[in-house]
Design a protein around this motif. Structure first.
Motif, PDB file in Angstrom:
ATOM      1  N   ARG A   1      14.514  -5.234  26.853  1.00 57.29           N
ATOM      2  CA  ARG A   1      14.596  -6.446  26.064  1.00 57.29           C
ATOM      3  C   ARG A   1      15.958  -7.052  25.887  1.00 57.29           C
ATOM      4  O   ARG A   1      15.960  -8.147  26.030  1.00 57.29           O
ATOM      5  CB  ARG A   1      13.565  -6.437  24.642  1.00 57.29           C
ATOM      6  N   LEU A   2      16.990  -6.213  25.793  1.00 55.06           N
ATOM      7  CA  LEU A   2      18.353  -6.683  25.532  1.00 55.06           C
ATOM      8  C   LEU A   2      18.795  -7.128  26.732  1.00 55.06           C
ATOM      9  O   LEU A   2      19.268  -8.087  27.008  1.00 55.06           O
ATOM     10  CB  LEU A   2      19.052  -5.342  25.053  1.00 55.06           C
ATOM     11  N   LYS A   3      18.502  -6.315  28.007  1.00 51.31           N
ATOM     12  CA  LYS A   3      18.683  -6.770  29.179  1.00 51.31           C
ATOM     13  C   LYS A   3      18.136  -8.373  29.591  1.00 51.31           C
ATOM     14  O   LYS A   3      18.876  -9.128  30.161  1.00 51.31           O
ATOM     15  CB  LYS A   3      18.353  -6.013  30.224  1.00 51.31           C
ATOM     16  N   GLU A   4      16.992  -8.467  29.076  1.00 47.99           N
ATOM     17  CA  GLU A   4      16.173  -9.779  29.367  1.00 47.99           C
ATOM     18  C   GLU A   4      17.048 -11.114  28.612  1.00 47.99           C
ATOM     19  O   GLU A   4      17.142 -12.059  28.958  1.00 47.99           O
ATOM     20  CB  GLU A   4      14.997  -9.820  28.923  1.00 47.99           C
ATOM     21  N   LYS A   5      17.583 -10.632  27.509  1.00 47.14           N
ATOM     22  CA  LYS A   5      18.255 -11.715  26.593  1.00 47.14           C
ATOM     23  C   LYS A   5      19.717 -11.976  27.234  1.00 47.14           C
ATOM     24  O   LYS A   5      20.068 -13.144  27.014  1.00 47.14           O
ATOM     25  CB  LYS A   5      18.201 -11.045  25.148  1.00 47.14           C
ATOM     26  N   ILE A   6      20.302 -10.830  27.521  1.00 50.04           N
ATOM     27  CA  ILE A   6      21.679 -11.171  27.602  1.00 50.04           C
ATOM     28  C   ILE A   6      21.707 -11.552  29.444  1.00 50.04           C
ATOM     29  O   ILE A   6      22.959 -12.080  29.746  1.00 50.04           O
ATOM     30  CB  ILE A   6      22.416  -9.770  27.162  1.00 50.04           C
ATOM     31  N   ASP A   7      20.786 -11.275  30.101  1.00 56.28           N
ATOM     32  CA  ASP A   7      21.035 -11.431  31.650  1.00 56.28           C
ATOM     33  C   ASP A   7      19.664 -11.918  31.945  1.00 56.28           C
ATOM     34  O   ASP A   7      19.055 -11.393  33.139  1.00 56.28           O
ATOM     35  CB  ASP A   7      21.340 -10.347  32.342  1.00 56.28           C
ATOM     36  N   PRO A   8      18.969 -13.064  31.585  1.00 55.09           N
ATOM     37  CA  PRO A   8      17.745 -13.427  31.891  1.00 55.09           C
ATOM     38  C   PRO A   8      17.583 -13.615  33.167  1.00 55.09           C
ATOM     39  O   PRO A   8      16.285 -13.531  33.760  1.00 55.09           O
ATOM     40  CB  PRO A   8      17.492 -14.805  30.971  1.00 55.09           C
ATOM     41  N   ASN A   9      18.414 -14.043  33.918  1.00 57.63           N
ATOM     42  CA  ASN A   9      18.393 -14.293  35.697  1.00 57.63           C
ATOM     43  C   ASN A   9      18.593 -13.177  36.355  1.00 57.63           C
ATOM     44  O   ASN A   9      18.613 -13.087  37.575  1.00 57.63           O
ATOM     45  CB  ASN A   9      19.053 -15.555  36.083  1.00 57.63           C
ATOM     46  N   ARG A  10      18.954 -11.812  35.687  1.00 61.81           N
ATOM     47  CA  ARG A  10      19.260 -10.746  36.507  1.00 61.81           C
ATOM     48  C   ARG A  10      20.526 -10.960  37.508  1.00 61.81           C
ATOM     49  O   ARG A  10      20.119 -10.468  38.594  1.00 61.81           O
ATOM     50  CB  ARG A  10      18.107 -10.189  37.088  1.00 61.81           C
ATOM     51  N   GLU A  11      21.364 -11.676  36.978  1.00 65.98           N
ATOM     52  CA  GLU A  11      22.476 -11.777  37.869  1.00 65.98           C
ATOM     53  C   GLU A  11      23.669 -11.052  37.780  1.00 65.98           C
ATOM     54  O   GLU A  11      24.527 -10.810  38.640  1.00 65.98           O
ATOM     55  CB  GLU A  11      22.917 -13.347  37.921  1.00 65.98           C
ATOM     56  N   LYS A  12      23.680 -10.651  36.323  1.00 67.16           N
ATOM     57  CA  LYS A  12      25.074  -9.783  35.979  1.00 67.16           C
ATOM     58  C   LYS A  12      25.068  -8.546  35.788  1.00 67.16           C
ATOM     59  O   LYS A  12      25.861  -7.916  36.026  1.00 67.16           O
ATOM     60  CB  LYS A  12      25.560 -10.634  34.502  1.00 67.16           C
ATOM     61  N   ASN A  13      23.815  -8.136  35.704  1.00 68.38           N
ATOM     62  CA  ASN A  13      23.571  -6.411  35.632  1.00 68.38           C
ATOM     63  C   ASN A  13      24.713  -5.763  34.749  1.00 68.38           C
ATOM     64  O   ASN A  13      25.574  -4.817  35.227  1.00 68.38           O
ATOM     65  CB  ASN A  13      23.680  -6.054  37.139  1.00 68.38           C
ATOM     66  N   TYR A  14      24.778  -6.215  33.370  1.00 66.98           N
ATOM     67  CA  TYR A  14      25.635  -5.639  32.501  1.00 66.98           C
ATOM     68  C   TYR A  14      25.642  -4.043  32.320  1.00 66.98           C
ATOM     69  O   TYR A  14      26.280  -3.458  32.604  1.00 66.98           O
ATOM     70  CB  TYR A  14      25.547  -6.034  31.054  1.00 66.98           C
ATOM     71  N   ILE A  15      24.082  -3.752  32.191  1.00 69.20           N
ATOM     72  CA  ILE A  15      23.780  -2.529  31.762  1.00 69.20           C
ATOM     73  C   ILE A  15      23.015  -1.878  33.067  1.00 69.20           C
ATOM     74  O   ILE A  15      22.197  -2.375  33.437  1.00 69.20           O
ATOM     75  CB  ILE A  15      22.881  -2.581  30.701  1.00 69.20           C
ATOM     76  N   GLU A  16      23.682  -0.659  33.443  1.00 66.65           N
ATOM     77  CA  GLU A  16      23.269   0.165  34.617  1.00 66.65           C
ATOM     78  C   GLU A  16      22.460   1.346  34.082  1.00 66.65           C
ATOM     79  O   GLU A  16      22.870   2.068  33.287  1.00 66.65           O
ATOM     80  CB  GLU A  16      24.111   0.386  35.451  1.00 66.65           C
ATOM     81  N   SER A  17      21.026   1.633  34.728  1.00 67.06           N
ATOM     82  CA  SER A  17      20.487   2.826  34.446  1.00 67.06           C
ATOM     83  C   SER A  17      20.881   4.015  35.452  1.00 67.06           C
ATOM     84  O   SER A  17      21.048   3.688  36.617  1.00 67.06           O
ATOM     85  CB  SER A  17      19.019   2.606  34.614  1.00 67.06           C
ATOM     86  N   ILE A  18      21.389   4.936  34.712  1.00 66.79           N
ATOM     87  CA  ILE A  18      21.783   6.151  35.409  1.00 66.79           C
ATOM     88  C   ILE A  18      20.574   7.374  35.637  1.00 66.79           C
ATOM     89  O   ILE A  18      20.651   7.834  34.487  1.00 66.79           O
ATOM     90  CB  ILE A  18      23.202   6.784  34.884  1.00 66.79           C
TER      91      ILE A  18
END
Length: 220
Positions: A195-212
């Motif tokens: 949900r956080l990723k959807e709010k801070i990067d709704p267009n999925r362009e910036k990829n702030y948070i990466e899943s390891i």
């Protein structure tokens, strides 16, 4: 709320002096040995450890190394009479963020404490910036590219924890401990981050948070 400092020093007079000198700015808790320190940290937490190395029982740097190996991410200043070059190198290798030798100047110690807390407790700052994210901890506000983003309290704490630990992988257990606290639900970590990723990067362009995979997440 004052930052909390734990001091481990086996000289009673020096411990009392340090407690007196630092108590005006910080919440200070002193110990003469390491026996109950870990239990205290588990129950009350701390923002900084000031540790003598010449302690009864476990040597100070060995105690700090044990904490680090068990996953405790607490900044440490060694305040010690061990002043050889090899002693100092060993201290940093075992987990020191700073190393001060005795005799010492109390004003210098205070300045070094402030410098470490500025780095490790960024929430005391008025504003934090990561790329185009601006976060205001005291007001619980987030702006991305100048536009206000509305986050829940949990999402705000989660983003703040990532920014405080930028470019470090944070495990689910770490996030549960530092963000969720007593309200731990492991599945909720994945949901909250999505949900956080959807709010801070709704267009999925910036990829702030990466899943390891198999480890956790990082913001970098």
């Amino acid at each position: 709320m004052k930052p909390k400092i734990v001091i481990i020093e086996d000289e009673q007079d020096l411990l009392e002096l340090l407690e007196y000198q630092l108590s005006k700015e910080y919440e200070v808790i002193g110990f003469l040995h390491t026996k109950r320190v870990k239990d205290f940290i588990d129950e009350e937490g701390t923002d900084l450890l000031i540790v003598d190395r010449n302690l009864p029982g476990v040597e100070g740097s060995e105690f700090v190394q044990q904490l680090k190996e068990e996953g405790y991410d607490i900044p440490v200043i060694f305040l010690t009479a061990k002043d050889s070059e090899s002693d100092i190198e060993e201290g940093f290798e075992k987990g020191a963020d700073d190393y001060i030798t005795k005799p010492f100047n109390i004003n210098e110690l205070k300045l070094r404490i402030k410098a470490i807390l500025r780095r490790t407790k960024p929430e005391i700052k008025e504003k934090l910036i990561f790329k185009d994210i601006e976060i205001y901890p005291q007001k619980s506000e987030v702006y991305i590219a100048g536009k206000r983003v509305n986050l829940t309290n949990l999402e705000f704490r989660l983003l703040l924890e990532f920014i405080k630990n930028r470019c470090h992988v944070l495990s689910r257990d770490y996030l549960l401990e530092h963000v969720w606290g007593d309200m731990k639900q492991e599945r909720s970590v994945n949901v909250a981050i999505k949900r956080l990723k959807e709010k801070i990067d709704p267009n999925r362009e910036k990829n702030y948070i990466e899943s390891i995979r198999g480890v956790g997440y990082k913001l970098c």
